[in-house]
Design a protein around this motif. Structure first.
Motif, short mmCIF file in Angstrom:
data_model
loop_
_atom_site.label_atom_id
_atom_site.label_comp_id
_atom_site.label_asym_id
_atom_site.label_seq_id
_atom_site.Cartn_x
_atom_site.Cartn_y
_atom_site.Cartn_z
N GLY A 213 0.65 -1.33 -0.05
CA GLY A 213 -0.17 -0.04 -0.07
C GLY A 213 1.09 1.33 -0.06
N PRO A 214 0.33 2.34 -0.59
CA PRO A 214 1.20 3.62 -0.43
C PRO A 214 1.40 4.24 0.91
CG PRO A 214 -1.13 4.12 -1.34
CD PRO A 214 -0.95 2.54 -1.08
N PRO A 215 1.91 5.22 1.18
CA PRO A 215 2.56 5.72 2.44
C PRO A 215 1.00 6.50 2.82
CG PRO A 215 4.08 6.26 1.05
CD PRO A 215 3.22 5.62 0.15
N GLY A 216 0.66 6.09 4.17
CA GLY A 216 -0.67 6.57 4.66
C GLY A 216 -1.60 5.58 4.56
N SER A 217 -1.51 4.36 4.14
CA SER A 217 -2.72 3.44 3.86
C SER A 217 -3.06 2.65 4.92
CB SER A 217 -2.45 2.63 2.64
OG SER A 217 -1.25 1.63 2.68
N GLY A 218 -2.35 2.67 5.98
CA GLY A 218 -2.67 1.95 7.10
C GLY A 218 -1.86 0.60 7.53
N LYS A 219 -1.08 0.65 6.67
CA LYS A 219 0.04 -0.75 7.01
C LYS A 219 0.68 -0.75 8.11
CE LYS A 219 3.17 0.20 3.72
NZ LYS A 219 2.61 1.36 3.14
N SER A 220 1.05 0.08 8.89
CA SER A 220 1.93 0.10 10.30
C SER A 220 0.70 0.03 11.22
CB SER A 220 2.79 1.32 10.59
OG SER A 220 3.64 1.49 9.75
N SER A 221 -0.41 0.50 11.04
CA SER A 221 -1.65 0.38 12.05
C SER A 221 -1.98 -1.19 12.03
CB SER A 221 -2.78 1.27 11.80
OG SER A 221 -2.07 2.82 11.79
N LEU A 222 -2.06 -1.67 11.02
CA LEU A 222 -2.67 -2.94 10.65
C LEU A 222 -1.80 -3.97 11.27
CD1 LEU A 222 -4.51 -5.18 9.70
CD2 LEU A 222 -3.33 -5.13 7.55
N LEU A 223 -0.41 -3.87 11.15
CA LEU A 223 0.47 -4.64 11.94
C LEU A 223 0.41 -4.47 13.38
CD1 LEU A 223 3.61 -4.24 9.64
CD2 LEU A 223 1.97 -6.21 9.67
N LYS A 224 0.32 -3.11 13.80
CA LYS A 224 0.28 -2.99 15.23
C LYS A 224 -1.03 -3.21 15.82
CE LYS A 224 3.17 1.37 15.14
NZ LYS A 224 3.43 2.68 15.69
N ALA A 225 -2.04 -3.33 15.14
CA ALA A 225 -3.24 -4.02 15.68
C ALA A 225 -3.22 -5.62 15.85
CB ALA A 225 -4.50 -3.69 14.56
N ILE A 226 -2.42 -6.24 14.85
CA ILE A 226 -2.34 -7.60 15.16
C ILE A 226 -1.33 -8.00 16.11
CG2 ILE A 226 -1.19 -9.73 14.02
CD1 ILE A 226 -2.34 -8.58 11.28
N ALA A 227 -0.40 -6.96 16.43
CA ALA A 227 0.58 -7.02 17.55
C ALA A 227 0.13 -6.67 18.90
CB ALA A 227 1.96 -6.29 17.27
N GLY A 228 -1.07 -5.94 18.88
CA GLY A 228 -1.52 -5.44 20.13
C GLY A 228 -0.86 -4.11 20.67
N ARG A 229 -0.61 -3.34 19.69
CA ARG A 229 0.25 -2.22 19.99
C ARG A 229 -0.36 -0.87 19.62
NH1 ARG A 229 6.71 -3.16 19.71
NH2 ARG A 229 6.95 -5.19 20.75
N LEU A 230 -1.66 -1.05 19.29
CA LEU A 230 -2.29 0.22 18.84
C LEU A 230 -2.83 1.25 19.97
CD1 LEU A 230 -4.94 -0.73 16.20
CD2 LEU A 230 -3.01 0.60 15.83
N SER A 231 -2.32 2.41 19.89
CA SER A 231 -2.56 3.52 20.95
C SER A 231 -4.12 3.92 21.11
CB SER A 231 -1.70 4.67 20.66
OG SER A 231 -1.84 5.67 21.94
N VAL A 232 -4.36 4.11 22.31
CA VAL A 232 -5.90 4.32 22.46
C VAL A 232 -5.68 5.46 23.84
CG1 VAL A 232 -7.06 2.32 21.82
CG2 VAL A 232 -6.02 2.47 24.24
N LYS A 233 -4.57 6.14 23.99
CA LYS A 233 -4.34 7.06 24.89
C LYS A 233 -4.71 8.39 24.66
CE LYS A 233 -0.06 4.67 26.52
NZ LYS A 233 1.39 4.75 26.66
N ASN A 234 -4.94 8.83 23.49
CA ASN A 234 -5.23 10.12 22.86
C ASN A 234 -6.46 10.13 22.37
OD1 ASN A 234 -2.50 11.30 23.86
ND2 ASN A 234 -2.05 10.39 21.93
N GLY A 235 -7.47 9.48 22.95
CA GLY A 235 -8.90 9.20 22.29
C GLY A 235 -9.17 8.60 21.21
#
Length: 640
Positions: A213-235
């Motif tokens: 996917g191009p930059p900003g498509s959500g690749k890193s967020s998908l990997l962090k979601a699978i790894a359980g590292r998505l941030s929920v501290k800022n709303g």
């Protein structure tokens, strides 16, 4: 004059033009009068450009990968059929591209290379099985059902956090100004951005998944979601389910599935003055508690003796170094931009190996090819592929612009665009799928670049209008079409299918014959060590780094000597109280100024601490205590 930063689409336009020009030059160079002659039989897996299209080239690369895997399985299973019994079972990836492995033949060099790697893997597996009690095969199936991730953004969301803009007064003033602007403009200044939208996937053990996917498509967020590292501290808000053999991250029974997932970041952050072996050993001590004894066999005397010998020999660390090709540089500094050490490709493999020190069944790599050439990237991905097939590990890796040879090593492709899933399935079906929608890739553009452009507005250039679809699809339309396609329905059917793997706590319970049970006691503890042992490990590591930084030690010794001689000479044999107070003030001032010189090192070490803390190496308390104790020698030297 103004400087205009080229956008991603302009960059792709330039690359397209260069590729088109190269293609025209290749066609002129390969065109000759003897093109009609009957070609001679070849054993190579590649066809010449003049008698094979780009699609045939990709299919032949995939066929070559399958032929190498088939030969690898045959060599590994040659000594004993029971060693790798699961490799003889026919898996779904054997026919996902509709290509038989016997369509290509490997030449002598390729066969020799496969045999060398197969023997190495076979010896490593045998060594681990004989000397450790670890459950080497720990398959985890990941099911993602309608995952959504959104964040609230404003005009100053991208500001760097400083002491000024994180204070209470700043927030009060900003809140008052925002309320006034909202009253004047009549609309809210904050908007919600959907980073991931309605993502549904199934990840099978032993498979390789390429996230594009191009930059900003959500690749890193998908990997962090699978790894359980998505941030929920800022709303931020998360909805949907991510299940691991039927269990979610938010289990209330003290179950830490994050320890089963290795997340490899984009950047290499290491202590530069530690060797490769010391870096791996520290990670092993933190993740495994420094023992090769599995938690499920603590009462086995023979297993304890084997584990004690394996601890002494460092079997797990040595096997990881061999599998990653780092055994010949194990005593070399990792290094960085200022400290000479291993090469960039080797340092990248150190980053990968450090996160795999607990035998992670799932590996998520976020653009791990940054700074590497295509050859090094191919070798590293091929190592992942071989380890994944042998140990049933799931690899989910995002790459920016992989070569066709690297793409062919993966089993399936996951294509994202603007946080939406527009394709997920086998590599051999991706071009046929988009061709049915009217998107045809030019022959001079490889598969990865075609998919990258397809996920942007430049994808309209590849669209051919038809009666049913007169214009190109939008991103939302592509996501909706995929959900209704055969590949999308296949994902939904797998999500609703019965689980093949399940968790067990070792107690006697109802056992189903068609379900493989995995012991969950391995992931009951968040940290493998106690606070005292973690403090000792970090303290020992800090003292080694301090000892090897000789320039700082020599500079502090010279500084303290000069300061002592100068201050002692000025105030020699003084009895005035004010002069004595002046001596104390000047000494404290020198100590304070000397401590300021170590501040940049703390800033660089902070990134390493965040990496280790996110991976559950240790808690913050042992780190703070060990750092304070490690500074005592320097403080004592400054005082005396």
């Amino acid at each position: 004059k103004t400087t205009v930063v080229p956008t991603f689409s302009r960059f792709c336009d330039r690359k397209w033009k260069v590729a088109s020009h190269k293609w025209e030059m290749l066609k002129r160079a390969t065109s000759s009068d003897d093109d009609d002659e009957t070609p001679q039989p070849r054993t190579s897996f590649l066809k010449p450009i003049r008698d094979a299209t780009r699609l045939d080239h990709l299919r032949l690369l995939v066929a070559k990968r399958k032929a190498r895997q088939k030969h690898l399985k045959r060599i590994i299973t040659r000594p004993s059929v029971d060693d790798l019994e699961h490799l003889h079972q026919k898996s779904s990836d054997d026919d996902d591209d509709n290509i038989a492995a016997n369509e290509v033949e490997l030449d002598r060099d390729q066969i020799k290379d496969v045999e060398t790697k197969a023997r190495s893997l076979r010896s490593l597996k045998k060594e681990l099985a004989e000397n450790t009690s670890f459950q080497q095969e720990f398959p985890i199936e990941v099911l993602i059902d309608k995952l959504n991730y959104s964040a609230t953004i404003s005009h100053d969301s991208n500001k760097i956090r400083t002491v000024y803009n994180t204070g209470l007064v700043y927030y009060m003033v900003k809140y008052w100004k925002n309320r006034q602007k909202e009253a004047d403009e009549g609309e809210s200044l904050e908007t919600t951005k959907n980073i991931l939208e309605n993502i549904s996937l199934t990840l099978k053990p032993g498979k390789m998944y390429l996230v594009l996917g191009p930059p900003g498509s959500g690749k890193s967020s998908l990997l962090k979601a699978i790894a359980g590292r998505l941030s929920v501290k800022n709303g931020e808000e998360i909805s949907g389910n991510v299940m691991y053999n039927g269990r979610t991250l938010n289990s209330s029974d003290n179950f830490h599935i994050q320890n089963a997932i290795a997340f490899v970041e984009q950047l290499d952050r290491h202590a530069p003055r530690l060797t490769v072996d010391e870096t791996f050993e520290f990670a092993f001590q933190c993740k495994q508690g420094g023992t090769h004894l599995d938690t499920t066999v603590k009462n086995d005397t023979e297993a304890k003796e084997q584990a004690a010998q394996a601890d002494k020999d460092g079997i797990f660390v040595k096997s990881t170094e061999k599998s990653l090709g780092l055994d010949h540089v194990k005593d070399t500094f990792v290094g960085d931009d200022t400290v000479r050490g291993v090469s960039g490709g080797q340092r990248r493999r150190v980053t990968v190996g450090e996160m795999m020190m607990n035998g992670s069944p799932i590996v998520c790599g976020d653009e791990i090819s940054n700074g590497l050439d295509s050859a090094v990237t191919f070798d590293m991905i091929e190592t992942f592929m071989q380890l994944g097939k042998v140990y049933k590990r799931t690899h989910l890796i995002s790459l920016l612009q992989p070569s066709p040879e690297t793409v062919s090593l993966f089993d399936e492709i996951i294509l994202l665009a603007e946080g939406k899933l527009i394709y997920a399935g086998p590599i051999g079906e991706v071009e046929s799928y988009f061709a049915s929608l009217g998107y045809t890739a030019p022959d001079y553009l490889d598969i990865a670049d075609f998919l990258q452009l397809l996920a942007t507005s430049d994808g309209q250039k590849f669209f051919t209008s038809s009666g049913d679809q007169p214009c190109a699809h939008s991103t939302s339309e592509l996501a909706a079409v995929f959900q209704e396609s055969e590949a999308g329905n296949r994902i939904q059917s797998l999500l609703n299918a019965p689980l093949k793997y399940s968790w067990s706590d070792g107690s006697s319970e109802e056992i189903k014959s068609d379900v493989e049970y995995l012991d969950s006691r391995r992931f009951r503890k968040k940290y493998a060590n106690s606070i005292l042992r973690s403090t000792w490990l970090i303290l020992k590591r800090c003292l080694i780094i301090l000892k090897r930084d000789r320039r700082v030690l020599i500079a502090n010794a010279v500084k303290n000597s000069i300061m002592g001689v100068s201050v002692g000479g000025v105030f020699y044999q003084t009895e005035d109280v004010i002069s004595i107070l002046g001596v104390l003030f000047q000494g404290m001032l020198f100590i304070m100024l000397g401590g300021m010189t170590t501040a940049p090192a703390f800033v660089e070490e902070r990134a390493i601490y965040y990496k280790h803390a996110d991976a559950n190496f240790f808690s913050p308390y042992p780190f703070i205590l060990a750092k304070a104790l490690s500074k005592l020698p320097q403080t004592i030297m400054d005082c005396f």
